[in-house]
Each structure stands twice: as C-alpha cells, then as structure tokens.
Write a protein that holds these residues in place. Structure first.
Motif, PDB file in Angstrom:
ATOM      1  N   LYS A 163      83.515  -7.115  29.711  1.00  0.00           N
ATOM      2  CA  LYS A 163      83.671  -8.478  29.196  1.00  0.00           C
ATOM      3  C   LYS A 163      82.677  -8.775  28.080  1.00  0.00           C
ATOM      4  O   LYS A 163      83.004  -9.463  27.119  1.00  0.00           O
ATOM      5  CB  LYS A 163      83.480  -9.505  30.322  1.00  0.00           C
ATOM      6  N   SER A 164      81.445  -8.316  28.234  1.00  0.00           N
ATOM      7  CA  SER A 164      80.432  -8.661  27.232  1.00  0.00           C
ATOM      8  C   SER A 164      79.415  -7.532  27.055  1.00  0.00           C
ATOM      9  O   SER A 164      78.266  -7.658  27.472  1.00  0.00           O
ATOM     10  CB  SER A 164      79.738  -9.966  27.618  1.00  0.00           C
ATOM     11  N   PRO A 165      79.848  -6.433  26.439  1.00  0.00           N
ATOM     12  CA  PRO A 165      78.946  -5.285  26.281  1.00  0.00           C
ATOM     13  C   PRO A 165      77.730  -5.559  25.397  1.00  0.00           C
ATOM     14  O   PRO A 165      76.717  -4.900  25.533  1.00  0.00           O
ATOM     15  CB  PRO A 165      79.845  -4.211  25.659  1.00  0.00           C
ATOM     16  N   GLU A 166      77.817  -6.563  24.538  1.00  0.00           N
ATOM     17  CA  GLU A 166      76.691  -6.859  23.646  1.00  0.00           C
ATOM     18  C   GLU A 166      75.649  -7.766  24.295  1.00  0.00           C
ATOM     19  O   GLU A 166      74.551  -7.908  23.770  1.00  0.00           O
ATOM     20  CB  GLU A 166      77.196  -7.509  22.347  1.00  0.00           C
ATOM     21  N   THR A 167      75.989  -8.380  25.434  1.00  0.00           N
ATOM     22  CA  THR A 167      75.046  -9.295  26.080  1.00  0.00           C
ATOM     23  C   THR A 167      74.751  -8.938  27.533  1.00  0.00           C
ATOM     24  O   THR A 167      73.969  -9.633  28.190  1.00  0.00           O
ATOM     25  CB  THR A 167      75.569 -10.756  26.034  1.00  0.00           C
ATOM     26  N   TYR A 168      75.361  -7.887  28.031  1.00  0.00           N
ATOM     27  CA  TYR A 168      75.114  -7.499  29.417  1.00  0.00           C
ATOM     28  C   TYR A 168      73.655  -7.077  29.578  1.00  0.00           C
ATOM     29  O   TYR A 168      73.116  -6.331  28.773  1.00  0.00           O
ATOM     30  CB  TYR A 168      76.050  -6.343  29.817  1.00  0.00           C
ATOM     31  N   ASN A 169      73.001  -7.583  30.639  1.00  0.00           N
ATOM     32  CA  ASN A 169      71.577  -7.285  30.843  1.00  0.00           C
ATOM     33  C   ASN A 169      71.292  -6.492  32.114  1.00  0.00           C
ATOM     34  O   ASN A 169      70.141  -6.301  32.479  1.00  0.00           O
ATOM     35  CB  ASN A 169      70.760  -8.579  30.855  1.00  0.00           C
ATOM     36  N   GLY A 170      72.318  -6.057  32.803  1.00  0.00           N
ATOM     37  CA  GLY A 170      72.113  -5.259  34.009  1.00  0.00           C
ATOM     38  C   GLY A 170      72.036  -6.058  35.287  1.00  0.00           C
ATOM     39  O   GLY A 170      71.863  -5.491  36.368  1.00  0.00           O
ATOM     40  N   ALA A 202      70.746  -0.730  35.011  1.00  0.00           N
ATOM     41  CA  ALA A 202      70.338  -2.107  34.696  1.00  0.00           C
ATOM     42  C   ALA A 202      69.244  -2.108  33.628  1.00  0.00           C
ATOM     43  O   ALA A 202      69.290  -2.884  32.670  1.00  0.00           O
ATOM     44  CB  ALA A 202      69.850  -2.820  35.954  1.00  0.00           C
ATOM     45  N   GLY A 203      68.285  -1.211  33.789  1.00  0.00           N
ATOM     46  CA  GLY A 203      67.220  -1.106  32.802  1.00  0.00           C
ATOM     47  C   GLY A 203      67.734  -0.684  31.439  1.00  0.00           C
ATOM     48  O   GLY A 203      67.292  -1.182  30.398  1.00  0.00           O
ATOM     49  N   TYR A 204      68.691   0.239  31.439  1.00  0.00           N
ATOM     50  CA  TYR A 204      69.273   0.707  30.176  1.00  0.00           C
ATOM     51  C   TYR A 204      69.911  -0.449  29.409  1.00  0.00           C
ATOM     52  O   TYR A 204      69.633  -0.653  28.226  1.00  0.00           O
ATOM     53  CB  TYR A 204      70.324   1.791  30.448  1.00  0.00           C
ATOM     54  N   TRP A 205      70.775  -1.225  30.081  1.00  0.00           N
ATOM     55  CA  TRP A 205      71.490  -2.290  29.375  1.00  0.00           C
ATOM     56  C   TRP A 205      70.555  -3.411  28.927  1.00  0.00           C
ATOM     57  O   TRP A 205      70.750  -3.990  27.849  1.00  0.00           O
ATOM     58  CB  TRP A 205      72.624  -2.830  30.246  1.00  0.00           C
ATOM     59  N   SER A 206      69.529  -3.707  29.703  1.00  0.00           N
ATOM     60  CA  SER A 206      68.557  -4.714  29.284  1.00  0.00           C
ATOM     61  C   SER A 206      67.814  -4.239  28.038  1.00  0.00           C
ATOM     62  O   SER A 206      67.601  -5.004  27.093  1.00  0.00           O
ATOM     63  CB  SER A 206      67.568  -4.986  30.421  1.00  0.00           C
ATOM     64  N   GLY A 207      67.446  -2.973  28.040  1.00  0.00           N
ATOM     65  CA  GLY A 207      66.757  -2.418  26.874  1.00  0.00           C
ATOM     66  C   GLY A 207      67.630  -2.364  25.644  1.00  0.00           C
ATOM     67  O   GLY A 207      67.195  -2.701  24.538  1.00  0.00           O
ATOM     68  N   VAL A 208      68.880  -1.949  25.805  1.00  0.00           N
ATOM     69  CA  VAL A 208      69.795  -1.842  24.669  1.00  0.00           C
ATOM     70  C   VAL A 208      70.087  -3.216  24.069  1.00  0.00           C
ATOM     71  O   VAL A 208      70.030  -3.404  22.852  1.00  0.00           O
ATOM     72  CB  VAL A 208      71.112  -1.156  25.090  1.00  0.00           C
ATOM     73  N   ASN A 209      70.408  -4.176  24.920  1.00  0.00           N
ATOM     74  CA  ASN A 209      70.859  -5.469  24.409  1.00  0.00           C
ATOM     75  C   ASN A 209      69.751  -6.490  24.175  1.00  0.00           C
ATOM     76  O   ASN A 209      69.931  -7.410  23.385  1.00  0.00           O
ATOM     77  CB  ASN A 209      71.918  -6.068  25.348  1.00  0.00           C
ATOM     78  N   HIS A 243      85.012  -0.835  45.025  1.00  0.00           N
ATOM     79  CA  HIS A 243      83.630  -0.353  45.058  1.00  0.00           C
ATOM     80  C   HIS A 243      82.707  -1.425  44.468  1.00  0.00           C
ATOM     81  O   HIS A 243      83.058  -2.093  43.499  1.00  0.00           O
ATOM     82  CB  HIS A 243      83.522   0.942  44.239  1.00  0.00           C
ATOM     83  N   PRO A 244      81.515  -1.627  45.027  1.00  0.00           N
ATOM     84  CA  PRO A 244      80.604  -2.648  44.507  1.00  0.00           C
ATOM     85  C   PRO A 244      80.298  -2.508  43.010  1.00  0.00           C
ATOM     86  O   PRO A 244      80.129  -3.518  42.318  1.00  0.00           O
ATOM     87  CB  PRO A 244      79.327  -2.450  45.333  1.00  0.00           C
ATOM     88  N   LEU A 245      80.252  -1.294  42.504  1.00  0.00           N
ATOM     89  CA  LEU A 245      79.931  -1.113  41.084  1.00  0.00           C
ATOM     90  C   LEU A 245      81.075  -1.492  40.146  1.00  0.00           C
ATOM     91  O   LEU A 245      80.863  -1.630  38.940  1.00  0.00           O
ATOM     92  CB  LEU A 245      79.500   0.330  40.814  1.00  0.00           C
ATOM     93  N   PHE A 246      82.257  -1.695  40.679  1.00  0.00           N
ATOM     94  CA  PHE A 246      83.373  -2.092  39.815  1.00  0.00           C
ATOM     95  C   PHE A 246      83.097  -3.442  39.164  1.00  0.00           C
ATOM     96  O   PHE A 246      83.451  -3.675  38.012  1.00  0.00           O
ATOM     97  CB  PHE A 246      84.694  -2.128  40.594  1.00  0.00           C
ATOM     98  N   ARG A 247      82.453  -4.335  39.885  1.00  0.00           N
ATOM     99  CA  ARG A 247      82.074  -5.649  39.323  1.00  0.00           C
ATOM    100  C   ARG A 247      81.182  -5.459  38.095  1.00  0.00           C
ATOM    101  O   ARG A 247      81.285  -6.183  37.109  1.00  0.00           O
ATOM    102  CB  ARG A 247      81.361  -6.467  40.392  1.00  0.00           C
ATOM    103  N   CYS A 248      80.321  -4.466  38.154  1.00  0.00           N
ATOM    104  CA  CYS A 248      79.449  -4.175  37.012  1.00  0.00           C
ATOM    105  C   CYS A 248      80.273  -3.729  35.812  1.00  0.00           C
ATOM    106  O   CYS A 248      80.007  -4.141  34.681  1.00  0.00           O
ATOM    107  CB  CYS A 248      78.437  -3.095  37.383  1.00  0.00           C
ATOM    108  N   LEU A 249      81.253  -2.895  36.071  1.00  0.00           N
ATOM    109  CA  LEU A 249      82.137  -2.445  34.995  1.00  0.00           C
ATOM    110  C   LEU A 249      82.844  -3.641  34.363  1.00  0.00           C
ATOM    111  O   LEU A 249      82.914  -3.755  33.133  1.00  0.00           O
ATOM    112  CB  LEU A 249      83.155  -1.434  35.526  1.00  0.00           C
ATOM    113  N   GLU A 250      83.336  -4.550  35.189  1.00  0.00           N
ATOM    114  CA  GLU A 250      83.994  -5.753  34.660  1.00  0.00           C
ATOM    115  C   GLU A 250      83.049  -6.544  33.755  1.00  0.00           C
ATOM    116  O   GLU A 250      83.446  -6.978  32.674  1.00  0.00           O
ATOM    117  CB  GLU A 250      84.465  -6.652  35.805  1.00  0.00           C
TER     118      GLU A 250
END
Length: 195
Positions: free
Chosen positions: A112-119, A146-153, A101-108
């Motif tokens: 890999k980098s939950p503290e720096t992922y920006n969406g 995408a907006g969530y992770w950019s805001g969080v990190n 599924h295309p979103l699996f790449r997002c999970l990867e």
C-alpha cells in the motif's frame, strides 16, 4: 538453475545456512521469470512467500541468480519488487494459508505504501510469531525487516524493533546477540545528538 533457465525445483523448506536469503530470493526470481505473476500456482506462490519472509535488505537483487550479485543490488523483498509494484492486488492470489499468516498483513502495508512504510507491522507481528508460532528466528527476521524499512524510508532506526530484538535475544538466551544489541543501543543513545 544456472544451466537450465526454465528449471524451477520443487519447493522444500530447507536451511541453506548463511545463504538462506540469497537462495530463497534466487528461487523466487526464477519463479517470477518462469511464468509471469502466476501466484495461483501454489509452487510459485510458495517460493515468493519464502522470499518475503526472509529479512529484507539482504541479497534481494531483482533478476539475478548469481551467488554474489553486483554491488548496486536493490535490497527489497522479491515479492514487493516483482508483484507489488506491478499490480498490488495480485498479492490476494496467494493461497489462503499464506494470506492467513501474520506476516501477510506486513506485505499488505508495504504494498500500500512502500515509500512510507516504517516496519511497524513487522514489529507487531514479531511477538506473535515468537509466542504463538514458536518461531523465534522468523520473529528475528521480522524485526530485522522492520529496521530495514525504517532505515530506507526514514533514515533512522526503528527503536521499537531494536528494543524488541533485545527482548527476543534475552528471552531465548542468545547471550552474544543480546550483549551486542544492548551495547550498540547504549552507543547510539550516547552519540545520536552529538553529530
């Protein structure tokens, strides 16, 4: 689920309306607590995946199946919280269907980098989800995530996701959403350097 703590229903892709995210996250939490990290059992993996593809940042408190979780709820995906932090390689126990599924790449990328992922990966796959999978709602969810992770990190909006959401709303004649996003963007652009 509240009465029988070991009960896990059969998976059914179902529209729970405004409770979609909360319902799928609650079921993923139950799948997690019922048998630790058993992603090879397709039923549980499907619950985890359904939780992951919901918009992140909403109703995802870990280990809570109440309808209204406490206000201190942590708002990340159930998959990221329960699988990724414990053992990142476990995501490769998902079925081949999920891994393709295309979103699996997002999970990867998140694992890999939950503290720096920006969406960024979510923005990239959103267009593909809309055009190739013909699923504009899932594309919307990817842009919200995408907006969530950019805001969080990074404590700032993901401007690429914002514009993509405007374009998606226009394409599908979501007039009210398009108008709101466009007005919010104009407001943001006007005030962003004045604070």
């Amino acid at each position: 689920m509240e009465e029988d703590k070991s009960y896990l229903p059969e998976f059914e892709a179902k529209d729970y309306g405004t409770w979609n995210t909360r319902a799928y996250n609650a079921m993923a939490q139950r799948a997690f607590s019922y048998s630790l990290f058993d992603l090879e059992e397709e039923k549980k993996g499907t619950f985890y995946w359904q939780s992951f593809i919901q918009p992140h940042g909403f109703d995802a408190e870990i280990y809570n199946t109440e309808i209204l979780p406490p206000s201190s709820a942590k708002s990340e995906s159930q998959v990221v919280a329960t699988i990724g932090y414990a053992n990142p390689d476990r995501i490769y126990q998902f079925s081949e269907k999920i891994q393709s599924h295309p979103l699996f790449r997002c999970l990867e990328d998140i694992i890999k980098s939950p503290e720096t992922y920006n969406g960024e990966a979510h923005v990239k796959v959103a267009k593909m989800i809309d055009e190739e999978l013909n699923n504009p709602v899932l594309a919307w969810n990817a842009l919200v995530t995408a907006g969530y992770w950019s805001g969080v990190n990074y404590k700032e909006p993901n401007m690429e996701a914002w514009q993509a959401a405007i374009d998606l709303a226009k394409k599908h004649n979501w007039t009210a959403i398009h108008e709101i996003l466009t007005d919010q963007l104009a407001f943001y652009d006007f005030y962003k350097n004045k604070i």
